[in-house]
Design a protein around this motif. Structure first.
Motif, mmCIF file in Angstrom:
data_model
loop_
_atom_site.group_PDB
_atom_site.id
_atom_site.type_symbol
_atom_site.label_atom_id
_atom_site.label_comp_id
_atom_site.label_asym_id
_atom_site.label_seq_id
_atom_site.Cartn_x
_atom_site.Cartn_y
_atom_site.Cartn_z
ATOM 1 N N SER A 1 0.874 -1.173 0.000
ATOM 2 C CA SER A 1 0.000 0.000 0.000
ATOM 3 C C SER A 1 0.904 1.214 0.000
ATOM 4 C CB SER A 1 -0.882 0.020 1.245
ATOM 5 O OG SER A 1 -1.741 -1.084 1.253
ATOM 6 N N ALA B 1 0.982 5.565 0.201
ATOM 7 C CA ALA B 1 0.383 6.883 0.396
ATOM 8 C C ALA B 1 1.367 7.887 -0.199
ATOM 9 C CB ALA B 1 0.142 7.165 1.870
ATOM 10 N N TYR B 2 0.987 8.494 -1.310
ATOM 11 C CA TYR B 2 1.874 9.447 -1.975
ATOM 12 C C TYR B 2 1.828 10.807 -1.291
ATOM 13 C CZ TYR B 2 2.263 6.060 -5.727
ATOM 14 O OH TYR B 2 2.504 4.927 -6.440
ATOM 15 N N ASN C 1 -2.543 11.035 -2.981
ATOM 16 C CA ASN C 1 -3.097 9.859 -3.644
ATOM 17 C C ASN C 1 -2.725 8.581 -2.896
ATOM 18 O OD1 ASN C 1 -4.238 11.361 -5.690
ATOM 19 N ND2 ASN C 1 -2.421 11.209 -7.000
ATOM 20 N N LEU C 2 -3.585 7.567 -3.007
ATOM 21 C CA LEU C 2 -3.330 6.251 -2.426
ATOM 22 C C LEU C 2 -3.283 5.226 -3.547
ATOM 23 C CD1 LEU C 2 -5.829 6.388 0.563
ATOM 24 C CD2 LEU C 2 -3.378 6.856 0.609
#
Length: 171
Positions: free
Chosen positions: A59, A61-62, A66-67
């Motif tokens: 996963s 998280a940017y 964004n994800l």
């Protein structure tokens, strides 16, 4: 690379290996699919015979909010990947813990699992880099021989900081 060898004993059945604050140099990011790789060791030698099956679920998280999620893996590989990486950038920091079950046992193939967290410390791609959380597992299917240790190495470049420690777990 970092090799941990000769630390398994009959005192403990299971072990946890912890990588803390691992820092990778700029040259680490030469392209896609970078990461921290590992190999099991038997009789004080790395097993490089293409007998690993591994998978990672991630996963992301940017920094721009964004994800994303994804996966990676291989069959007939000569290593397994602890920290996966698919972007390029500058300095990168990662952490992991890896569970090793009965490395001295000889009646079954060795299965190992791990969890990682990593972060890009310099954002050169306009918000496209960020925080990674990964879960992975591997099996060395070449034989059922006892393990003597592990070798950890970056896909390219150098490890420039951090520690890798092994702990025996009492039952």
């Amino acid at each position: 690379s970092v090799s941990l060898d000769g630390h398994f004993s009959s005192t403990y059945k299971n072990y946890q290996i912890v990588g803390t604050g691992l820092i990778f140099s700029d040259s680490y990011f030469s392209g896609a699919s970078q990461g921290l790789k590992a190999r099991v060791r038997q009789s004080n030698a790395d097993k490089t015979d293409g007998q690993y099956i591994w998978t990672i679920n991630r996963s992301i998280a940017y920094f721009n909010g964004n994800l994303n999620d994804g996966n990676d893996g291989a069959y007939n590989s000569d290593h397994f990947k602890i920290i996966g990486r698919n972007n390029s950038g500058n300095q990168f920091t990662g952490n992991f813990y890896m569970n090793v079950y009965d490395p001295l046992g000889t009646s079954y193939r060795k299965a190992i699992n791990w969890q990682t967290s990593s972060i890009e410390t310099v954002d050169n791609n306009a918000g496209n880099l960020g925080f990674f959380s990964e879960n992975g597992s591997t099996v060395y299917r070449g034989n059922t021989t006892a393990l003597s240790g592990f070798t950890f190495f970056p896909a390219s470049g150098n490890l420039t900081g951090g520690t890798i420690t092994i702990y025996g777990l009492k039952q």
